[in-house]
Design a protein around this motif. Structure first.
Motif, PDB file in Angstrom:
ATOM      1  N   SER A  42      -1.607  35.930  30.857  1.00  0.00           N
ATOM      2  CA  SER A  42      -2.723  35.262  31.382  1.00  0.00           C
ATOM      3  C   SER A  42      -2.045  34.691  32.622  1.00  0.00           C
ATOM      4  N   ILE A  43      -0.902  34.328  32.750  1.00  0.00           N
ATOM      5  CA  ILE A  43      -0.145  33.859  33.898  1.00  0.00           C
ATOM      6  C   ILE A  43      -0.002  34.953  35.019  1.00  0.00           C
ATOM      7  N   GLU A  44       0.129  36.118  34.519  1.00  0.00           N
ATOM      8  CA  GLU A  44       0.323  37.192  35.350  1.00  0.00           C
ATOM      9  C   GLU A  44      -1.022  37.703  35.871  1.00  0.00           C
ATOM     10  N   ILE A  45      -2.130  37.536  35.343  1.00  0.00           N
ATOM     11  CA  ILE A  45      -3.475  37.475  36.017  1.00  0.00           C
ATOM     12  C   ILE A  45      -3.671  36.575  37.008  1.00  0.00           C
ATOM     13  N   LEU A  46      -3.201  35.324  36.696  1.00  0.00           N
ATOM     14  CA  LEU A  46      -3.595  34.218  37.560  1.00  0.00           C
ATOM     15  C   LEU A  46      -2.751  34.597  38.873  1.00  0.00           C
ATOM     16  N   LEU A  47      -1.406  34.990  38.836  1.00  0.00           N
ATOM     17  CA  LEU A  47      -0.707  35.405  40.076  1.00  0.00           C
ATOM     18  C   LEU A  47      -1.104  36.443  40.636  1.00  0.00           C
ATOM     19  N   LYS A  48      -1.585  37.564  40.071  1.00  0.00           N
ATOM     20  CA  LYS A  48      -2.364  38.659  40.610  1.00  0.00           C
ATOM     21  C   LYS A  48      -3.562  38.342  41.650  1.00  0.00           C
ATOM     22  N   ARG A  49      -4.219  37.356  41.123  1.00  0.00           N
ATOM     23  CA  ARG A  49      -5.555  36.724  41.761  1.00  0.00           C
ATOM     24  C   ARG A  49      -5.132  35.883  42.838  1.00  0.00           C
ATOM     25  N   ALA A  50      -3.975  35.255  42.668  1.00  0.00           N
ATOM     26  CA  ALA A  50      -3.591  34.576  44.106  1.00  0.00           C
ATOM     27  C   ALA A  50      -2.761  35.220  45.077  1.00  0.00           C
ATOM     28  N   ILE A  51      -2.163  36.425  44.528  1.00  0.00           N
ATOM     29  CA  ILE A  51      -1.669  37.339  45.707  1.00  0.00           C
ATOM     30  C   ILE A  51      -2.748  37.906  46.368  1.00  0.00           C
ATOM     31  N   LYS A  52      -3.953  38.599  45.540  1.00  0.00           N
ATOM     32  CA  LYS A  52      -5.140  39.233  46.186  1.00  0.00           C
ATOM     33  C   LYS A  52      -5.898  38.269  46.995  1.00  0.00           C
ATOM     34  N   ASN A  53      -6.110  36.974  46.452  1.00  0.00           N
ATOM     35  CA  ASN A  53      -6.517  36.007  47.511  1.00  0.00           C
ATOM     36  C   ASN A  53      -5.611  35.638  48.942  1.00  0.00           C
ATOM     37  N   GLU A  54      -4.737  35.602  48.840  1.00  0.00           N
ATOM     38  CA  GLU A  54      -3.730  35.686  50.003  1.00  0.00           C
ATOM     39  C   GLU A  54      -4.028  36.874  51.064  1.00  0.00           C
ATOM     40  N   LYS A  55      -4.028  38.224  50.378  1.00  0.00           N
ATOM     41  CA  LYS A  55      -4.141  39.397  51.091  1.00  0.00           C
ATOM     42  C   LYS A  55      -5.484  39.499  51.657  1.00  0.00           C
ATOM     43  N   ASP A  56      -6.616  38.827  51.097  1.00  0.00           N
ATOM     44  CA  ASP A  56      -7.997  38.835  51.466  1.00  0.00           C
ATOM     45  C   ASP A  56      -8.075  37.717  52.524  1.00  0.00           C
ATOM     46  N   GLY A  57      -7.364  36.725  52.546  1.00  0.00           N
ATOM     47  CA  GLY A  57      -7.474  35.481  53.296  1.00  0.00           C
ATOM     48  C   GLY A  57      -8.384  34.529  53.081  1.00  0.00           C
ATOM     49  N   THR A  58      -8.339  34.490  51.504  1.00  0.00           N
ATOM     50  CA  THR A  58      -9.378  33.455  51.091  1.00  0.00           C
ATOM     51  C   THR A  58      -8.502  32.427  50.426  1.00  0.00           C
ATOM     52  N   GLY A  59      -7.354  32.171  50.467  1.00  0.00           N
ATOM     53  CA  GLY A  59      -6.483  31.488  49.720  1.00  0.00           C
ATOM     54  C   GLY A  59      -5.175  31.746  49.697  1.00  0.00           C
ATOM     55  N   VAL A  60      -4.344  30.726  49.432  1.00  0.00           N
ATOM     56  CA  VAL A  60      -2.878  30.834  49.487  1.00  0.00           C
ATOM     57  C   VAL A  60      -2.123  29.833  48.427  1.00  0.00           C
ATOM     58  N   ARG A  61      -1.413  30.151  47.374  1.00  0.00           N
ATOM     59  CA  ARG A  61      -0.870  29.292  46.359  1.00  0.00           C
ATOM     60  C   ARG A  61       0.411  29.405  46.528  1.00  0.00           C
ATOM     61  N   PHE A  62       0.931  28.033  46.571  1.00  0.00           N
ATOM     62  CA  PHE A  62       2.564  28.127  46.501  1.00  0.00           C
ATOM     63  C   PHE A  62       3.036  27.291  45.287  1.00  0.00           C
TER      64      PHE A  62
END
Length: 175
Positions: A42-62
């Motif tokens: 589940s955490i790996e899915i969460l991270l994939k989503r965060a990485i995709k959001n950053e790539k798409d320019g819709t979010g960035v998670r630290f």
């Protein structure tokens, strides 16, 4: 010393440990989490989503790290460009690290990132009225109250009111 580390797959075990350690502490402030959330997959899915959001320019998670462990998370979510140039700020911190100035430091750092690197015009943050510590962090970081939203977010099984707070970029943005 604490560090802000962008979401990456290597952090998955440390993030899982963070959520397990803080499961009860964070529950009153987050959406209800199913048991499956507290798994590495589940955490790996969460991270994939965060990485995709950053790539798409819709979010960035630290992730906030200290002594080789994750002690929190902070994110700029729902980044919208065009005439809005805004985003929503979200964050959480380990129960053993609150009231030490860590989140104030992190909010100031991510605000600087949002304004200087991403060139956003404003950051919006919503906080439950009973979350006095979080509201105080935002105030210390220069966020001001803009309004009150009734039944705004579904938190831990209840529609919660929120105080809407904002901070504007002091540097004019030319879009």
């Amino acid at each position: 010393m604490i560090k802000l580390v962008k979401a990456n797959k290597k952090l998955a075990p440390l993030i899982l440990d963070y959520y397990i350690r803080n499961r009860e502490f964070l529950a009153p402030f987050e959406s209800k989490r199913k048991a499956e959330f507290f798994s590495l997959s589940s955490i790996e899915i969460l991270l994939k989503r965060a990485i995709k959001n950053e790539k798409d320019g819709t979010g960035v998670r630290f992730y906030i790290t200290k002594d080789d462990k994750v002690i929190g998370t902070i994110a700029l979510n729902n980044i919208v460009r065009g005439c809005f140039h805004s985003c929503f700020l979200g964050y959480s911190l380990d129960k053993d690290y609150i009231n030490k100035g860590y989140m104030t430091y992190c909010v100031n750092q991510i605000t600087k990132y949002a304004f200087e690197e991403l060139k956003l015009h404003r950051i919006e943050a919503n906080v439950m009225p009973r979350n006095i510590a979080s509201k105080r962090v935002l105030e210390k970081c220069g966020f001001t109250e803009e309004g009150y939203s009734k039944n705004y977010l579904y938190i831990n099984g209840v529609w919660e009111d929120h105080i809407h707070m904002v901070k504007f970029n002091p540097t004019p943005i030319d879009i």
